[in-house]
Design a protein around this motif. Structure first.
Motif, PDB file in Angstrom:
ATOM      1  N   ARG A 244     -50.907  80.395  28.289  1.00  0.00           N
ATOM      2  CA  ARG A 244     -52.285  80.394  27.949  1.00  0.00           C
ATOM      3  C   ARG A 244     -52.780  80.737  26.594  1.00  0.00           C
ATOM      4  NH1 ARG A 244     -55.151  84.132  31.503  1.00  0.00           N
ATOM      5  NH2 ARG A 244     -57.078  83.010  30.480  1.00  0.00           N
ATOM      6  N   PRO A 245     -53.742  80.188  26.068  1.00  0.00           N
ATOM      7  CA  PRO A 245     -54.172  80.673  24.598  1.00  0.00           C
ATOM      8  C   PRO A 245     -54.284  82.142  24.365  1.00  0.00           C
ATOM      9  CG  PRO A 245     -55.497  79.009  25.324  1.00  0.00           C
ATOM     10  CD  PRO A 245     -54.659  79.400  26.506  1.00  0.00           C
ATOM     11  N   TYR A 246     -54.038  82.777  23.257  1.00  0.00           N
ATOM     12  CA  TYR A 246     -54.253  84.408  23.340  1.00  0.00           C
ATOM     13  C   TYR A 246     -55.162  84.808  21.964  1.00  0.00           C
ATOM     14  CZ  TYR A 246     -50.192  83.660  20.261  1.00  0.00           C
ATOM     15  OH  TYR A 246     -49.429  83.075  18.957  1.00  0.00           O
TER      16      TYR A 246
ATOM     17  N   SER B   5     -50.345  88.766  30.474  1.00  0.00           N
ATOM     18  CA  SER B   5     -49.315  88.636  31.375  1.00  0.00           C
ATOM     19  C   SER B   5     -49.417  87.037  31.523  1.00  0.00           C
ATOM     20  CB  SER B   5     -49.302  89.254  32.493  1.00  0.00           C
ATOM     21  OG  SER B   5     -50.609  88.962  33.346  1.00  0.00           O
ATOM     22  N   GLY B   6     -50.413  86.313  30.916  1.00  0.00           N
ATOM     23  CA  GLY B   6     -50.429  84.957  30.928  1.00  0.00           C
ATOM     24  C   GLY B   6     -50.089  84.153  29.577  1.00  0.00           C
ATOM     25  N   THR B   7     -49.842  84.706  28.673  1.00  0.00           N
ATOM     26  CA  THR B   7     -49.628  84.292  27.505  1.00  0.00           C
ATOM     27  C   THR B   7     -48.120  84.342  26.744  1.00  0.00           C
ATOM     28  OG1 THR B   7     -50.231  86.339  26.043  1.00  0.00           O
ATOM     29  CG2 THR B   7     -52.083  85.017  26.738  1.00  0.00           C
ATOM     30  N   MET B   8     -47.417  84.951  27.155  1.00  0.00           N
ATOM     31  CA  MET B   8     -45.955  85.236  26.437  1.00  0.00           C
ATOM     32  C   MET B   8     -45.271  84.243  26.049  1.00  0.00           C
ATOM     33  SD  MET B   8     -46.694  86.787  29.544  1.00  0.00           S
ATOM     34  CE  MET B   8     -45.512  85.929  30.705  1.00  0.00           C
ATOM     35  N   PHE B   9     -45.093  82.954  26.707  1.00  0.00           N
ATOM     36  CA  PHE B   9     -44.364  81.911  26.367  1.00  0.00           C
ATOM     37  C   PHE B   9     -44.944  81.011  25.023  1.00  0.00           C
ATOM     38  CE2 PHE B   9     -42.845  83.322  30.640  1.00  0.00           C
ATOM     39  CZ  PHE B   9     -41.499  83.666  30.263  1.00  0.00           C
ATOM     40  N   ALA B  10     -46.363  81.258  25.148  1.00  0.00           N
ATOM     41  CA  ALA B  10     -47.170  80.567  24.098  1.00  0.00           C
ATOM     42  C   ALA B  10     -46.981  81.360  22.786  1.00  0.00           C
ATOM     43  CB  ALA B  10     -48.778  80.455  24.355  1.00  0.00           C
ATOM     44  N   GLN B  11     -46.836  82.699  22.921  1.00  0.00           N
ATOM     45  CA  GLN B  11     -46.492  83.469  21.761  1.00  0.00           C
ATOM     46  C   GLN B  11     -45.033  83.231  21.251  1.00  0.00           C
ATOM     47  OE1 GLN B  11     -48.007  87.029  24.513  1.00  0.00           O
ATOM     48  NE2 GLN B  11     -47.982  87.982  22.164  1.00  0.00           N
TER      49      GLN B  11
ATOM     50  N   SER C 279     -54.381  71.254  30.913  1.00  0.00           N
ATOM     51  CA  SER C 279     -54.263  71.472  29.540  1.00  0.00           C
ATOM     52  C   SER C 279     -52.955  72.218  29.328  1.00  0.00           C
ATOM     53  CB  SER C 279     -55.483  72.418  28.968  1.00  0.00           C
ATOM     54  OG  SER C 279     -55.020  72.989  27.819  1.00  0.00           O
ATOM     55  N   LEU C 280     -52.600  73.263  30.371  1.00  0.00           N
ATOM     56  CA  LEU C 280     -51.158  73.637  30.407  1.00  0.00           C
ATOM     57  C   LEU C 280     -50.126  72.801  30.424  1.00  0.00           C
ATOM     58  CD1 LEU C 280     -52.143  77.122  32.046  1.00  0.00           C
ATOM     59  CD2 LEU C 280     -51.405  76.856  29.698  1.00  0.00           C
ATOM     60  N   PHE C 281     -50.433  71.863  31.418  1.00  0.00           N
ATOM     61  CA  PHE C 281     -49.117  70.842  31.540  1.00  0.00           C
ATOM     62  C   PHE C 281     -49.092  69.888  30.301  1.00  0.00           C
ATOM     63  CE2 PHE C 281     -49.843  71.658  36.114  1.00  0.00           C
ATOM     64  CZ  PHE C 281     -48.597  71.578  36.611  1.00  0.00           C
ATOM     65  N   LYS C 282     -50.155  69.603  29.615  1.00  0.00           N
ATOM     66  CA  LYS C 282     -50.264  68.875  28.698  1.00  0.00           C
ATOM     67  C   LYS C 282     -49.439  69.684  27.485  1.00  0.00           C
ATOM     68  CE  LYS C 282     -54.180  65.832  29.286  1.00  0.00           C
ATOM     69  NZ  LYS C 282     -55.523  65.458  28.855  1.00  0.00           N
TER      70      LYS C 282
END
Length: 332
Positions: free
Chosen positions: A167-169, A175-181, A208-211
């Motif tokens: 997710r955007p951060y 706890s929902g943004t780590m792999f975007a980071q 949006s997350l799937f995209k």
């Protein structure tokens, strides 16, 4: 550092004793060695290192159910009487807990990174007990720091999870943004972002997350496509991923498991995976010989029934250690 790092109380590792001399009758509490990770002078310990991350700040920021901060010792409680079904040369060290005590999440992740780096330098196989899944960013930073000192070591991340956690951060990490980071960090360092996740639930992730996952070339397996009947093809997908990596960081969010077996999690999943399938996936990954570190996140004793989820987490750690030993790692 000292304020937020605590060695484990030796009283935690007390349990039943069947025999004081026959190793075949030993249980974990008879062989686990508590250490102060940051004061040890050893250059090489070899074995497995347990470390707790007593934090649910990321879960709170993600608007999830708080309660994961008490998980590390709850999981340890279920480990105490596990049998020593590995060779006598196998060492398990308890490296203590990282505790929040009013610290910011970002600071705790940096402390975790330092701890993971130190464990790897001591030639320990880190097993981090969460805590929320924000554990993944600090864990990754520690591995990254260690691998930066090695030659030609690229890292793949394999996540067992119902969510992408990308997710955007802009309002801060959670706890929902780590792999975007991590993806953004890889981009700034001109590194490949090698990320695969198994157990994704369509109802748990936005379009949006799937995209975003597709745009970043994330490999993912939907929970609905993982079953006993599909394990061969799923295993092939995993093998294809592992062959492209030098090392693998394995992370598991407990909400990937069906709530019938894991009720004590931050985000229960009624259509989650069966624990036996989780263990098969883990073993397939470890068979590659490339898994260098593991964590389990989002166990929430506050919502657990008869410690079922903590017990399941302990069994998963048991399986990880036995599999790593079986395939030739983390022992003298």
């Amino acid at each position: 550092m000292n304020e937020h790092y605590k060695t484990i109380d030796s009283e935690v590792w007390n349990g039943r004793i069947d025999d004081e001399k026959d190793y075949d009758a030993f249980r974990w509490h008879q062989i686990v060695k508590p250490i102060n990770l940051f004061e040890t002078k050893d250059k090489c310990l070899k074995g497995f290192g347990l470390l707790g991350f007593c934090c649910d700040k990321g879960v709170q920021r993600n608007l999830g159910r708080k309660g994961t901060s008490t998980a590390p010792n709850s999981i340890r409680k279920e480990m105490v009487n596990l049998p020593c079904s590995f060779s006598q040369e196998t060492n398990i060290y308890d490296c203590g807990n990282i505790v929040s005590k009013g610290a910011e999440l970002e600071d705790l992740q940096e402390i975790l990174a330092s701890a993971v780096y130190k464990m790897l330098k001591l030639e320990l196989f880190p097993i981090i007990l969460g805590g929320g899944h924000e554990i993944a960013y600090g864990h990754y930073l520690g591995i990254e720091r260690y691998l930066s000192e090695q030659k030609n070591e690229n890292l793949g991340i394999f996540n067992l999870d119902a969510h992408f956690d990308m997710r955007p951060y802009k309002n801060g990490p959670s706890s929902g943004t780590m792999f975007a980071q991590i993806a953004d960090r890889c981009e700034t360092q001109s590194k490949e972002f090698n990320y695969m996740v198994a157990g994704i639930q369509q109802y748990g992730n936005t379009v949006s997350l799937f995209k975003k996952a597709d745009k970043l070339n994330v490999k993912y397996l939907m929970a609905r496509d993982i079953s006993r009947d599909t394990m061969f093809s799923v295993g092939q997908d995993i093998v294809r991923f592992t062959k492209k990596q030098s090392k693998i960081y394995l992370t598991l969010c407990s909400d990937v498991i069906s709530s019938a077996y894991a009720p004590g999690v931050s985000a229960p999943q009624p259509f989650g995976l069966h624990p036996e399938i989780i263990l098969k996936l883990i073993k397939t990954l470890i068979q590659s010989g490339k898994v260098m570190s593991f964590d389990i996140a989002e166990v929430s004793p506050r919502f657990d029934e008869d410690n079922r989820t903590s017990k399941l987490a302990a069994i998963i750690v048991f399986a990880v250690i036995n599999s790593v030993v079986e395939f030739g790692g983390a022992s003298d």
